[in-house]
Scaffold this motif. Structure first.
Motif, short mmCIF file in Angstrom:
data_model
loop_
_atom_site.label_atom_id
_atom_site.label_comp_id
_atom_site.label_asym_id
_atom_site.label_seq_id
_atom_site.Cartn_x
_atom_site.Cartn_y
_atom_site.Cartn_z
N MET A 63 0.84 -1.19 0.00
CA MET A 63 0.00 0.00 0.00
C MET A 63 0.88 1.24 0.00
SD MET A 63 -2.70 1.20 2.94
CE MET A 63 -3.48 2.80 2.88
N VAL A 64 0.53 2.19 -0.82
CA VAL A 64 1.22 3.48 -0.85
C VAL A 64 0.25 4.53 -0.32
CG1 VAL A 64 2.35 5.20 -2.27
CG2 VAL A 64 2.63 2.79 -2.80
N ALA A 65 0.62 5.20 0.76
CA ALA A 65 -0.27 6.15 1.40
C ALA A 65 -0.18 7.50 0.72
CB ALA A 65 0.09 6.30 2.88
N VAL A 66 -1.23 8.28 0.90
CA VAL A 66 -1.21 9.68 0.48
C VAL A 66 -0.95 10.51 1.72
CG1 VAL A 66 -2.54 11.57 -0.50
CG2 VAL A 66 -2.80 9.27 -1.42
N LEU A 67 0.15 11.22 1.73
CA LEU A 67 0.55 12.03 2.87
C LEU A 67 0.16 13.47 2.60
CD1 LEU A 67 2.10 12.02 5.57
CD2 LEU A 67 4.18 12.40 4.28
N ALA A 68 -0.72 14.02 3.40
CA ALA A 68 -1.19 15.39 3.20
C ALA A 68 -0.80 16.25 4.39
CB ALA A 68 -2.71 15.40 3.03
N MET A 69 0.05 17.24 4.17
CA MET A 69 0.48 18.12 5.23
C MET A 69 0.68 19.52 4.68
SD MET A 69 3.24 15.83 7.37
CE MET A 69 2.83 14.19 7.90
N LYS A 70 0.26 20.50 5.48
CA LYS A 70 0.45 21.90 5.12
C LYS A 70 -0.06 22.19 3.71
CE LYS A 70 4.36 22.62 8.21
NZ LYS A 70 5.76 23.07 8.35
N GLY A 71 -1.18 21.57 3.36
CA GLY A 71 -1.80 21.85 2.08
C GLY A 71 -1.24 21.06 0.92
N ALA A 72 -0.17 20.27 1.15
CA ALA A 72 0.43 19.50 0.06
C ALA A 72 -0.01 18.05 0.15
CB ALA A 72 1.95 19.59 0.14
N VAL A 73 -0.11 17.40 -1.00
CA VAL A 73 -0.44 15.98 -1.04
C VAL A 73 0.73 15.25 -1.69
CG1 VAL A 73 -2.02 14.25 -1.94
CG2 VAL A 73 -2.91 16.47 -1.22
N MET A 74 1.22 14.21 -0.99
CA MET A 74 2.41 13.53 -1.47
C MET A 74 2.26 12.02 -1.27
SD MET A 74 6.34 14.30 -0.31
CE MET A 74 6.14 16.01 -0.81
N MET A 75 2.66 11.25 -2.26
CA MET A 75 2.62 9.81 -2.13
C MET A 75 3.73 9.35 -1.20
SD MET A 75 0.03 9.27 -3.92
CE MET A 75 -0.01 7.49 -3.85
N CYS A 76 3.42 8.39 -0.35
CA CYS A 76 4.38 7.91 0.65
C CYS A 76 4.50 6.39 0.55
CB CYS A 76 3.92 8.32 2.04
SG CYS A 76 5.01 7.79 3.36
N SER A 77 5.73 5.90 0.41
CA SER A 77 5.99 4.46 0.35
C SER A 77 6.55 3.98 1.68
CB SER A 77 7.00 4.15 -0.76
OG SER A 77 6.50 4.53 -2.02
N TYR A 78 6.27 2.72 2.01
CA TYR A 78 6.71 2.13 3.28
C TYR A 78 7.89 1.20 3.05
CZ TYR A 78 2.33 4.05 4.97
OH TYR A 78 1.30 4.90 5.28
N VAL A 79 8.91 1.38 3.87
CA VAL A 79 10.18 0.67 3.73
C VAL A 79 10.45 -0.14 4.98
CG1 VAL A 79 12.64 0.91 3.24
CG2 VAL A 79 11.02 2.65 2.39
N ILE A 80 10.90 -1.38 4.84
CA ILE A 80 11.34 -2.15 5.98
C ILE A 80 12.85 -2.38 5.86
CG2 ILE A 80 10.78 -4.39 4.92
CD1 ILE A 80 10.09 -5.32 7.85
N ASN A 81 13.58 -1.93 6.87
CA ASN A 81 15.02 -2.16 6.94
C ASN A 81 15.24 -3.57 7.47
OD1 ASN A 81 17.72 -2.12 8.53
ND2 ASN A 81 17.85 -0.29 7.26
N THR A 82 16.19 -4.30 6.90
CA THR A 82 16.33 -5.71 7.26
C THR A 82 16.81 -5.96 8.68
OG1 THR A 82 18.55 -5.78 6.29
CG2 THR A 82 16.70 -6.44 4.87
N ILE A 83 17.17 -4.89 9.42
CA ILE A 83 17.48 -5.08 10.83
C ILE A 83 16.27 -5.62 11.58
CG2 ILE A 83 16.81 -2.78 11.62
CD1 ILE A 83 19.92 -4.76 12.77
N ALA A 84 15.10 -5.43 10.99
CA ALA A 84 13.87 -5.96 11.58
C ALA A 84 13.95 -7.47 11.76
CB ALA A 84 12.67 -5.60 10.70
N PHE A 85 14.73 -8.13 10.90
CA PHE A 85 14.87 -9.59 10.95
C PHE A 85 16.24 -9.99 11.52
CE2 PHE A 85 12.18 -8.30 7.41
CZ PHE A 85 11.03 -9.05 7.62
N LYS A 86 16.72 -9.21 12.47
CA LYS A 86 18.08 -9.38 13.00
C LYS A 86 18.36 -10.81 13.46
CE LYS A 86 21.28 -7.41 16.40
NZ LYS A 86 21.42 -6.40 17.48
N ASP A 87 17.43 -11.41 14.18
CA ASP A 87 17.66 -12.76 14.69
C ASP A 87 17.85 -13.76 13.56
OD1 ASP A 87 17.49 -11.86 17.28
OD2 ASP A 87 15.39 -12.43 17.55
N LYS A 88 17.06 -13.64 12.51
CA LYS A 88 17.20 -14.54 11.36
C LYS A 88 18.53 -14.32 10.65
CE LYS A 88 12.27 -15.14 10.34
NZ LYS A 88 11.21 -14.99 9.30
#
Length: 258
Positions: free
Chosen positions: A1-26
């Protein structure tokens, strides 16, 4: 899912990123970062951020990351545990890192600033050929991520009209530096298009990154508001897939309610 980020009157597409440190144990058990791409996609992320310290150094692994990411339709970023400037000069390892980035099909490369004695605009222009972007991020080391030095670097970049360089703002790492996250966000908002989300708190009298956005001393919601140009929101902390998926939904819900 790509969110629409709206702040201070601007609308901007926002992508979500996962850094692989999230899977540190693996990863500590020897699992390749290529093996967690499919899981990252299923968790709802648009991009996976590969970490240099977890690569085995063989081209085959980089090529596999590229193939799997293309097959699963997920973007790739490259996080390098090194600095752009070393001993006042451009890091001599930069061509190697850029080659790795291209081999894995990444669209950008991220390093810490280090000590920038002079800009070396010619070297940066040669490096930045328009096929990728460079992100500068703050780590937990004052000598490599000082706010004043970072502001000076971006003023020099602007003065030299060098494109394809922007800032990755790690909201938690400022707790180890001389400026607060809020002070830094105000100072760097105009160059920040990527935010690393994580939280921190004192545990056993030692400040540590926590395993959830909702656990810690930082108000990540207010910090996101201070960074209206952010196009990418990254999750960079070791946890379980269940907790990170829950945090991702909380961020999406927060943005959709704005």
């Amino acid at each position: 899912m790509v969110a629409v980020l709206a702040m201070k009157g601007a609308v901007m597409m926002c992508s979500y990123v996962i850094n692989t440190i999230a899977f540190k144990d693996k990863l500590k058990k020897g699992i390749s970062q290529a093996d967690i791409i499919e899981e990252s996609k299923k968790m709802g992320f648009d991009v996976i951020e590969v970490r240099s310290e977890f690569l085995n150094g063989r081209p085959e692994e980089l090529e596999r990351i590229k193939k799997v990411s293309e097959r699963k339709n997920i973007g790739v970023f490259y996080s390098v545990n090194d600095v752009l400037y070393k001993n006042g000069q451009l890091n001599s390892k930069l061509p190697h890192y850029v080659k790795q980035m291209h081999q894995m099909g990444a669209s950008n490369i991220k390093l810490n600033l280090g000590k920038c004695g002079y800009l070396n605009s010619a070297g940066l222009v040669r490096l930045l050929d328009g096929t990728f972007s460079l992100k500068i991020e703050n780590n937990q080391t004052l000598a490599e991520s000082d706010l004043v030095a970072t502001q000076r670097f971006f003023r020099l970049i602007e003065g030299a009209a060098i494109p394809h360089i922007s800032y990755c703002f790690d909201i938690a790492n400022w707790s180890w530096l001389s400026a607060t996250a809020n002070e830094a966000a105000v100072a760097l908002a105009n160059v920040t298009d990527y935010v690393h989300l994580k939280n921190e708190m004192l545990i056993d009298q030692r400040r540590q990154v926590t395993d959830s956005l909702e656990k810690g001393d930082l108000d990540w919601r207010s910090l996101i508001k201070l960074l209206p140009m952010a196009r990418y929101l990254g999750f960079e902390y070791a946890s379980t897939p269940e907790v990170i998926a829950e945090d991702l939904e909380k961020v999406k819900s927060f943005l959709s309610s704005k």
